[in-house]
Design a protein around this motif. Structure first.
Motif, PDB file in Angstrom:
ATOM      1  N   PHE A   1       6.290   5.150  -4.294  1.00 32.04           N
ATOM      2  CA  PHE A   1       5.825   5.087  -5.682  1.00 32.04           C
ATOM      3  C   PHE A   1       4.324   5.316  -5.712  1.00 32.04           C
ATOM      4  O   PHE A   1       3.557   4.531  -5.152  1.00 32.04           O
ATOM      5  N   GLU A   2       3.924   6.415  -6.339  1.00 34.16           N
ATOM      6  CA  GLU A   2       2.511   6.794  -6.403  1.00 34.16           C
ATOM      7  C   GLU A   2       2.130   7.116  -7.846  1.00 34.16           C
ATOM      8  O   GLU A   2       2.950   7.611  -8.610  1.00 34.16           O
ATOM      9  N   PRO A   3       0.874   6.894  -8.215  1.00 35.72           N
ATOM     10  CA  PRO A   3       0.409   7.356  -9.529  1.00 35.72           C
ATOM     11  C   PRO A   3       0.255   8.877  -9.532  1.00 35.72           C
ATOM     12  O   PRO A   3       0.361   9.529  -8.489  1.00 35.72           O
ATOM     13  N   ASN A   4       0.000   9.438 -10.705  1.00 35.63           N
ATOM     14  CA  ASN A   4      -0.242  10.878 -10.816  1.00 35.63           C
ATOM     15  C   ASN A   4      -1.357  11.306  -9.869  1.00 35.63           C
ATOM     16  O   ASN A   4      -2.273  10.537  -9.573  1.00 35.63           O
ATOM     17  N   PHE A   5      -1.295  12.543  -9.409  1.00 32.51           N
ATOM     18  CA  PHE A   5      -2.232  13.104  -8.450  1.00 32.51           C
ATOM     19  C   PHE A   5      -3.684  12.923  -8.896  1.00 32.51           C
ATOM     20  O   PHE A   5      -4.571  12.640  -8.089  1.00 32.51           O
TER      21      PHE A   5
END
Length: 134
Positions: free
Chosen positions: A87-91
């Motif tokens: 789970f990662e935030p937007n680039f």
């Protein structure tokens, strides 16, 4: 695995991003590193998810929440399967220390960056032969 010889199913590492949700089968092998440097087995539980905190969350919280060092050892010879969701935030999301995580009179331990740059920096550090796209 042959821990004494440094042979692991997956060697010690921390996940680069924010959170990892991990679904595993019933086979043991996952271990997390305690603050004292010892390794603790994570018992598999049917229907449960394992949640690892990543380097990005440690950066956001100024080290208040630490990235989870972990490894996998195979002691019984059975194949172990797991399915991670990273789970990662937007680039382009800015990753900078949350102000409430910095004690009064102190500065953040990490400079601001973006989610994408953080991941690229981690990848470049781990894979020296990879050429980052321009």
């Amino acid at each position: 695995s042959e821990v004494e010889r440094g042979v692991f199913a997956c060697g010690e590492h921390c996940d680069y991003g924010m959170l990892t949700l991990l679904s595993t089968d019933a086979n043991p092998g996952l271990q997390i590193k305690s603050k004292d440097g010892s390794w603790a087995d994570v018992a598999p539980r049917e229907g449960a998810l394992i949640i690892n905190l990543g380097d990005m969350l440690e950066r956001w919280t100024n080290g208040l929440y630490r990235s989870t060092p972990h490894r996998v050892i195979n002691t019984d010879g059975n194949e172990r399967y797991s399915a991670p969701f990273f789970f990662e935030p937007n680039f382009s999301c800015v990753v900078e220390c949350i102000p409430s995580c910095v004690p009064a009179g102190e500065k953040p331990k990490f400079p601001p960056t973006t989610s994408g740059q953080h991941l690229l920096d981690k990848y470049n550090k781990t894979h020296s032969d990879w050429n980052q796209p321009e």
